[in-house]
Design a protein around this motif. Structure first.
Motif, PDB file in Angstrom:
ATOM      1  N   GLY A  36       0.778  -1.242   0.000  1.00 33.32           N
ATOM      2  CA  GLY A  36       0.000   0.000   0.000  1.00 33.32           C
ATOM      3  C   GLY A  36       0.805   1.284   0.000  1.00 33.32           C
ATOM      4  O   GLY A  36       0.229   2.371   0.084  1.00 33.32           O
ATOM      5  N   GLN A  58      -3.296 -10.663  -4.566  1.00 35.55           N
ATOM      6  CA  GLN A  58      -3.325 -11.341  -3.266  1.00 35.55           C
ATOM      7  C   GLN A  58      -4.262 -10.606  -2.292  1.00 35.55           C
ATOM      8  O   GLN A  58      -4.116  -9.396  -2.079  1.00 35.55           O
ATOM      9  N   SER A  85      -6.542 -10.003 -10.859  1.00 38.03           N
ATOM     10  CA  SER A  85      -5.405  -9.756 -11.749  1.00 38.03           C
ATOM     11  C   SER A  85      -5.607  -8.428 -12.490  1.00 38.03           C
ATOM     12  O   SER A  85      -6.688  -8.149 -13.009  1.00 38.03           O
ATOM     13  N   LEU A 107       5.722  -9.348  -3.432  1.00 43.10           N
ATOM     14  CA  LEU A 107       5.453  -8.616  -2.198  1.00 43.10           C
ATOM     15  C   LEU A 107       6.630  -8.842  -1.248  1.00 43.10           C
ATOM     16  O   LEU A 107       6.876  -9.983  -0.841  1.00 43.10           O
ATOM     17  N   ILE A 114       5.004 -15.505  -5.648  1.00 45.49           N
ATOM     18  CA  ILE A 114       3.917 -14.806  -6.370  1.00 45.49           C
ATOM     19  C   ILE A 114       4.501 -13.521  -6.952  1.00 45.49           C
ATOM     20  O   ILE A 114       4.501 -12.455  -6.338  1.00 45.49           O
TER      21      ILE A 114
HETATM   22  C1  LIG Z   1       6.527  -5.090  -5.524  1.00 45.25           C
HETATM   23  S1  LIG Z   1       4.942  -5.561  -4.964  1.00 45.25           S
HETATM   24  C2  LIG Z   1       4.051  -4.027  -5.012  1.00 45.25           C
HETATM   25  C3  LIG Z   1       4.472  -3.037  -3.963  1.00 45.25           C
HETATM   26  C4  LIG Z   1       3.420  -1.981  -3.703  1.00 45.25           C
HETATM   27  N1  LIG Z   1       3.168  -1.149  -4.865  1.00 45.25           N
HETATM   28  C5  LIG Z   1       3.707  -1.137  -2.490  1.00 45.25           C
HETATM   29  O1  LIG Z   1       3.804   0.100  -2.603  1.00 45.25           O
HETATM   30  O2  LIG Z   1       3.812  -1.696  -1.389  1.00 45.25           O
HETATM   31  C6  LIG Z   1       4.244  -6.418  -6.346  1.00 45.25           C
HETATM   32  C7  LIG Z   1       2.797  -6.859  -6.130  1.00 45.25           C
HETATM   33  O3  LIG Z   1       2.256  -7.302  -7.383  1.00 45.25           O
HETATM   34  C8  LIG Z   1       1.236  -8.203  -7.077  1.00 45.25           C
HETATM   35  N2  LIG Z   1       0.838  -8.934  -8.289  1.00 45.25           N
HETATM   36  C9  LIG Z   1       1.477  -9.946  -8.917  1.00 45.25           C
HETATM   37  N3  LIG Z   1       0.802 -10.317 -10.023  1.00 45.25           N
HETATM   38  C10 LIG Z   1      -0.295  -9.531 -10.100  1.00 45.25           C
HETATM   39  C11 LIG Z   1      -1.395  -9.435 -11.010  1.00 45.25           C
HETATM   40  N4  LIG Z   1      -1.482 -10.231 -12.093  1.00 45.25           N
HETATM   41  N5  LIG Z   1      -2.357  -8.523 -10.765  1.00 45.25           N
HETATM   42  C12 LIG Z   1      -2.277  -7.695  -9.677  1.00 45.25           C
HETATM   43  N6  LIG Z   1      -1.263  -7.749  -8.778  1.00 45.25           N
HETATM   44  C13 LIG Z   1      -0.282  -8.646  -8.990  1.00 45.25           C
HETATM   45  C14 LIG Z   1       1.837  -9.055  -5.980  1.00 45.25           C
HETATM   46  O4  LIG Z   1       0.852  -9.724  -5.250  1.00 45.25           O
HETATM   47  C15 LIG Z   1       2.602  -7.993  -5.153  1.00 45.25           C
HETATM   48  O5  LIG Z   1       1.840  -7.567  -4.051  1.00 45.25           O
END
Ligand SMILES: C[S@@+](CC[C@H](N)C(=O)[O-])C[C@H]1O[C@@H](n2cnc3c(N)ncnc32)[C@H](O)[C@@H]1O
Length: 204
Positions: A36, A58, A85, A107, A114
């Protein structure tokens, strides 16, 4: 007061570049809300009548995003957190989106298996190109430090090179003295007619 952002990494630089756009946006999308941080950053800056969509595949990430918004006193803003997604969820968002943010990878505090999926990311970016408003921004932080991230970054780079110059400005930012494999930033802006002056979103 002008906020000074450090040139520390792709995310701090993305925030610096996004700030003026977020402040004028009407519709924003955080494509990977995760813990977030990016969602709260955008919600803090956006006008009171703007809408921000925050997507994550997730459920735990969606809950973390909602909790962060509450903790930061941002519940008054119109933030619509959705679990699913991003390629599917972005299709449901109205056209003329001003800001779309992808922070790819996994994450940090969660299940590292994931990871954003290369093919889905490209599909979602292509949908974003059709949804973005004139002068709107698609910001993508990519993480080539893992095998999946490297494949994703390379595919993204190849695709972004093919975007017609007459329609979009496409650029990137990267650190040059880091010993490991740092995240890179891609910035895509849909072209309007005006140059070198203040560009109101949605307009030429
Ligand atoms: C690097 S983290 C994001 C960090 C976030 N923006 C923050 O500020 O804390 C990447 C995220 O992409 C999500 N993710 C992976 N594949 C996805 C998809 N197809 N659709 C939406 N979210 C996805 C993962 O669950 C993970 O939480």
């Amino acid at each position: 007061m002008i906020k000074m952002y450090p040139f520390r990494n792709a995310v701090t630089v993305s925030h610096m570049l996004l700030e003026p756009y977020a402040q004028k946006a009407r519709v924003l999308v955080d494509m990977t809300s995760g813990n977030g941080h990016d969602t709260a950053f955008l919600a803090r800056l956006m006008p009171d009548d703007a809408v921000l969509y925050a997507f994550d595949i997730q459920a735990c990430a969606v809950e973390k995003t909602k909790a962060r918004l509450r903790e930061e006193g941002l519940d008054g803003k119109d933030v619509r957190c959705r679990c699913g997604s991003h390629d599917v969820l972005l299709e449901e968002v109205q056209p003329d989106v001003d800001v779309i943010v992808f922070n790819l990878g996994y994450l940090p505090s969660g299940d590292h298996s994931i990871h954003t999926n290369c093919e889905i990311t490209l599909k979602a970016v292509k949908i974003g190109l059709n949804k973005i408003a004139k002068n709107g921004i698609i910001m993508i932080a990519a993480y080539p430090g893992t095998e999946a991230g490297d494949r994703e970054e390379k595919a993204l780079h190849s695709f972004l090179q093919t975007i017609p110059q007459k329609d979009f400005h496409v650029s990137s930012w990267q650190p040059v003295n880091e010993v490991h494999c740092p995240p890179l930033l891609y910035i895509v802006q849909k072209r309007g007619k005006r140059h070198y002056e203040e560009i109101p979103l949605h307009q030429d």
